[in-house]
Each structure stands twice: as structure tokens, then as C-alpha cells.
Design a protein around this motif. Structure first.
Motif, short mmCIF file in Angstrom:
data_model
loop_
_atom_site.label_atom_id
_atom_site.label_comp_id
_atom_site.label_asym_id
_atom_site.label_seq_id
_atom_site.Cartn_x
_atom_site.Cartn_y
_atom_site.Cartn_z
N ALA A 1 0.84 -1.21 0.00
CA ALA A 1 0.00 0.00 0.00
C ALA A 1 0.87 1.26 0.00
O ALA A 1 0.57 2.24 -0.70
CB ALA A 1 -0.93 0.00 1.21
N TRP B 1 -12.86 6.17 0.77
CA TRP B 1 -11.92 5.10 1.07
C TRP B 1 -10.51 5.49 0.63
O TRP B 1 -9.54 5.27 1.35
CB TRP B 1 -12.36 3.81 0.36
N ASN C 1 -7.31 5.67 3.00
CA ASN C 1 -6.34 4.58 2.89
C ASN C 1 -5.16 4.85 1.98
O ASN C 1 -4.08 4.29 2.18
CB ASN C 1 -7.05 3.30 2.43
N ALA D 1 -7.61 -4.88 -1.42
CA ALA D 1 -8.81 -4.73 -0.58
C ALA D 1 -10.01 -5.15 -1.42
O ALA D 1 -9.97 -5.06 -2.65
CB ALA D 1 -8.97 -3.28 -0.13
N VAL E 1 -14.95 -2.66 -1.23
CA VAL E 1 -14.72 -1.23 -0.98
C VAL E 1 -15.88 -0.42 -1.57
O VAL E 1 -16.18 -0.52 -2.75
CB VAL E 1 -13.39 -0.79 -1.62
#
Lengths: 306, 306
Positions: B97, B116, B120, B163, B166
Motif C-alpha cells: 500500500a 476510502w 487509505n 482490498a 470497498v
């Protein structure tokens, strides 16, 4: 000096609309980051008024504005402005079209010039950023090669117009509202618009009944937007624009009927139309028709007439 | 083997919907580049049917589908599918990430996961591309670091799910239609939906009259979408979804009334609802009520009854 907040940053179409709606001798313009922030600043009294986009003739309603006006403490529109959506493609001075590898804009801006980009800059990568003016600022900072922006952006950033009047749909327009806290309504001009939000009970014929209340009073609908509530698929809140001013009895009478009929009705303002189109009102829905009818019923109740 | 076209490329939500609507033993799936191309392939007979997105519970109607269905040779829906919109964030295997500098998706995809991304991947640049699957393909090719895509994209590209599930709005759904050339209608199931496009004459009360025709026949409206015509600001084409099937007399009777009343009415299909909700029909709008009424009028005309 009273301040007017607008959905910024500086250099967007909303700034152009706010400039048109403000009096430069009386108001100071204040860019805020989001539409909810503009409406919140109006609610708190931090600013006298706020300028927000409400609908676009190509993309439709602006969801963030619809939500901000429908929910929370009431605010009302006191003026509207309709702006043609013609973009400028801005680059740093000296940049040639052949050198452009990245083009930045708001996602809606990118969508509205997609045909132009494919024809003129087919090899450029489209970068989605938070505003058209943010795109101009990023180009000035050297992050991207070109920005698809409102023409007013060149007043804030020292960029060169590679192209202007860029729009896939030549007559696209965006409508903006100037909103304030509830107070004295703008005086009727004979060319007014009234905006409402109504939540109809969820049963067969509910919307038909609502619109029938308007039609019975010869009230012309200029806009009907069904915005899904975020809670349940298939449930809608209706945004209505009608011709006329709440000071007219036919509008007041219709609003009273909707108040009886709907789960929720919110008045979003009566304000002059930008296009100046006069509302045509004829018997039997003129103020004097309503006054004569009310007088007659009152006289009958008193036993003086029948 | 009959082919079903869908708005591609492979790996989009529309492919997921097309898979759900097709019979894998009977149909071959064909991705096409645009929504108009899918509808054109149906019109020309090149494919037996086409799968297109029609509305999203957060973003609203899909303008390209509305335009493709309303204009040109008629096509009709024979089935619908409702899909939850949960995105996957896909990266090349081994990408952490913290290494992600660019995130690509369709502009609507970027809009629906904005919260999101800010929480993130706050430092990543959002790149707008033509489809969520195009984003996955570009990540596979090394052009960008991450793609916001439909879960089905991992079946086409060897990417890793950073992920899944989402979505800023947890219960967002998109509705898809399977359209064919006009022909025999799907059999009524008792849980059907009928879709229409109507252009009402531009006069006060026109839309009210149109909806009143439905309400008089106890027909429940499940969707009303006003899509601006591109020609004139303030003029709208109405997309209506109602509960029921054209094989039912109350629906047939209402359509005949709209045909008399509107400038233009187009039937967009009667098809089973995904949610299986049975339509409640009671006196006086059951088929037998209409039959008895028609019989009575015919008998009166013959001088046999009064």
C-alpha cells in the motif's frame, strides 16, 4: 463587508457565477472547499450567502447540492445564475500541443470534453482531480501538462490558453443558486421561480396527486428531479421548480396543499429567473380570483351570501 | 451459439451482470466498447441481446443507456439484474500500500470510493480511464500502481486484491437490463416491471396528467427519471418504471391512454423483477374488472343492456 462563500477553489465556474451574483462594492468572495462547507457557513452565519451549482443541462443535478439543501437547517435561494459551460484548455507558456502527456480536470469536466480530447489530444492521460481550478493550479506547479478549466482560471494562474470555448455539447449550461438563511423573500418580479423539496408518502398515485395539486392551480413545472434517498433503493425525494413566487396566492395555496399531502415539504426559495421569462397567469388562478373565492366562502359562512 | 453483447471490456460490473443474465450453455458473451455499440449490435441482429447498466442507487441514471434506449430503432428489455457495487482494489503481486502513487478507475468508480481512497491511500493520484477493467489492464501493464475495479476483473488479469468490498455507501447497487429487438414478450410472472419513455407536450399539467393516468389504474411507479433533451434547457423526456406487465389489462389500458396523451411514448419492455416482489392488484383494476366493463359497454352499444 458581508461575505459570499462559493464552492471553490478560486478559478472555477462557481466563482464566475458568484461574481455575477455578487455586488463587487458590497461583497467579499470567499472560496470554500466543498458544497456542504458553503451551505454550513451560510447556516452558521459565518457568511451572508453562498453560491452553489444546482444543475447542468448535460450531466443533470449536482447531488452534493441537492443533499445539502434537502437536509439540515433550512436555507433558501434568493437568486439564480445560468452560465454557459465552455472550458479553456490551459498550459504553461511555451507548451506545444504535441508535448502534452497529461490533462487534468474534475471528473465532470473530463466527461464533458471527452470528444474534444480524443480528437485533439488522443495520447494524453486524463487525470481526475477535485476541481477544474485545482487542475490549473497543478499545471502551474508543473505536475501535469494541461488543465481543462473555467475561463476565469487564467485570472488566478499565469497560464496560456491552448484552446477556449471547448465543449462537446455547444450549448451546455450550468445553473447556480445564491442561498441565504430564511428571511424576507426577494420581491416578486413577475418572472420568478420557486423551488421545493417534497417527500411523498410511498403509495400508488402519491406523486401524481402532488403534481395534480400544482396542475389544478395552473402552476407550470420547470424542473422535476427524483433523487434517490441513500437509505432504500426505489425511494425518492422530489426536487421541484415551478414558475411563480410564494407571494402569489396560487403558489401559497399549492404549498399549503402539499404541506397537508406530503410527508415532508421544504421551501427552497422564490427568486427572479435569469432568463426574465414572465409567468403567464390567467383566470381562474390570479390573486383576485383567490381573493374573491375566499371572500365568498367567508360571506356564506357568515350567512350573508349563498 | 447466440451471442450476448455487453458494455465491456471484460472484467467490469456489466460483465458480472451479463454472466448472471446469460445461460452459460446457450450464450457466448461479447464485450463491446461503448453502450451505444451494444445497443447498435442488438438492433442490427449481430447479437441476440445486449446487457447495459441503467441506474445506480448513488449516482442515478446512466445517461448513455437512457439516450441509446430512447432514440433510434426500438429495443426492449426482457430481463433485469441488480448487482451490489462493491469494488476491489487490485495491484500487481508484491505491491505494498505504501508504494502506491497512482490509482486508476472509471470516473464514477473514483467518485464512489473517494472516502476510502482519502482514508487509505491519501497520497495517490486518481487517474480517470474509460472503464474499471481498463484500469486493471493498465495496472497489469505497469502503467499505474492500483486499479479500483469490479471483483470479476481478477479472473482476467493476474492481479492481487489489496482490498475488497470497498464502497463509501455500503448498500450501493446498480441495475442492468438485458435488451433485445422487439418480439414476443417474456411471460408474466406476477412480479414484473414495465419500462417506458414518454415525451409530454410542454404545457402546464402535462406530467401531472400522464401520472394521473397511471394512478387512476392503481399502477405503482417504481422509478421516474427526467432526462433533459440535449436541445433545449428545461425540456425533458421521462423514463418511467411501473409495477406490472403489458399482458395485464390495466397496463395495456394505461399505455393506450399515454399514447393518446403524449407526443411520444416508447415501450421499453415488460420483464420479471430481480427482487421477486409480487404486484398487488385488487378491484377495480383486475383483468376481470376491465373485461366486465368492456362487455357491459359493448352490450349497451348493441342495445342489449343499459
Amino acid at each position: 463587508m458581508p461575505r459570499i462563500a462559493y464552492f471553490g477553489p478560486q478559478g472555477t465556474f462557481t466563482e464566475q457565477a458568484a461574481r455575477a451574483l455578487a455586488d463587487p462594492r458590497e461583497h467579499e468572495l470567499l472560496p470554500l472547499d466543498t458544497i456542504p462547507a458553503v451551505v454550513a457557513a451560510v447556516r452558521s452565519g459565518e457568511v451572508a450567502a453562498g453560491c452553489v451549482p444546482v444543475e447542468n443541462s448535460v450531466e443533470g443535478a449536482v447531488p452534493a447540492t441537492m443533499d445539502a439543501l434537502a437536509l439540515g437547517e433550512p436555507v433558501v435561494a434568493v437568486a439564480e445564475h445560468v452560465l454557459p459551460v465552455h472550458f479553456s484548455v490551459l498550459v504553461r507558456p511555451g507548451t506545444e500541443a504535441a508535448q502534452i502527456q497529461t490533462v487534468a480536470s474534475h471528473p465532470h469536466g473530463l466527461a464533458q470534453v471527452r470528444g474534444w480530447l480524443e480528437a485533439n489530444l488522443p495520447k494524453a492521460t486524463a487525470i481526475a482531480v477535485n476541481s477544474t481550478a485545482g487542475a490549473a493550479r497543478a499545471v502551474h506547479a508543473g505536475e501535469y501538462d494541461a488543465a481543462v478549466s473555467a475561463p476565469v482560471a487564467v485570472e488566478h494562474y499565469p497560464l496560456h490558453e491552448l484552446a477556449t470555448g471547448v465543449a462537446d455539447v455547444a450549448d451546455a449550461v450550468t445553473r447556480f443558486l445564491l442561498v441565504t438563511r430564511p428571511g424576507a423573500l426577494p420581491a416578486p418580479t413577475g418572472a420568478d421561480r420557486t423551488s421545493l423539496v417534497a417527500v411523498a408518502v410511498n403509495r400508488t398515485g402519491a406523486l401524481s396527486g402532488l403534481l395534480h395539486e400544482l396542475a389544478l392551480r395552473e402552476i407550470n413545472l420547470t424542473r422535476l428531479e427524483a433523487r434517490p434517498t441513500k437509505d432504500r433503493f426505489g425511494e425518492y425525494r422530489f426536487f421541484l421548480d415551478v414558475e411563480g413566487h410564494l407571494a402569489e396566492q396560487r403558489i401559497a395555496d399549492a404549498l399549503a396543499a402539499l404541506h397537508r399531502r406530503c410527508l415532508e415539504v421544504r421551501f427552497l426559495g422564490s427568486y427572479p429567473r435569469t432568463d426574465g421569462t414572465q409567468t403567464q397567469v390567467a383566470a381562474p388562478t390570479r390573486d383576485e380570483d383567490f381573493a374573491a373565492a375566499t371572500d365568498w366562502v367567508a360571506a356564506v359562512r357568515r350567512g350573508e351570501r349563498a
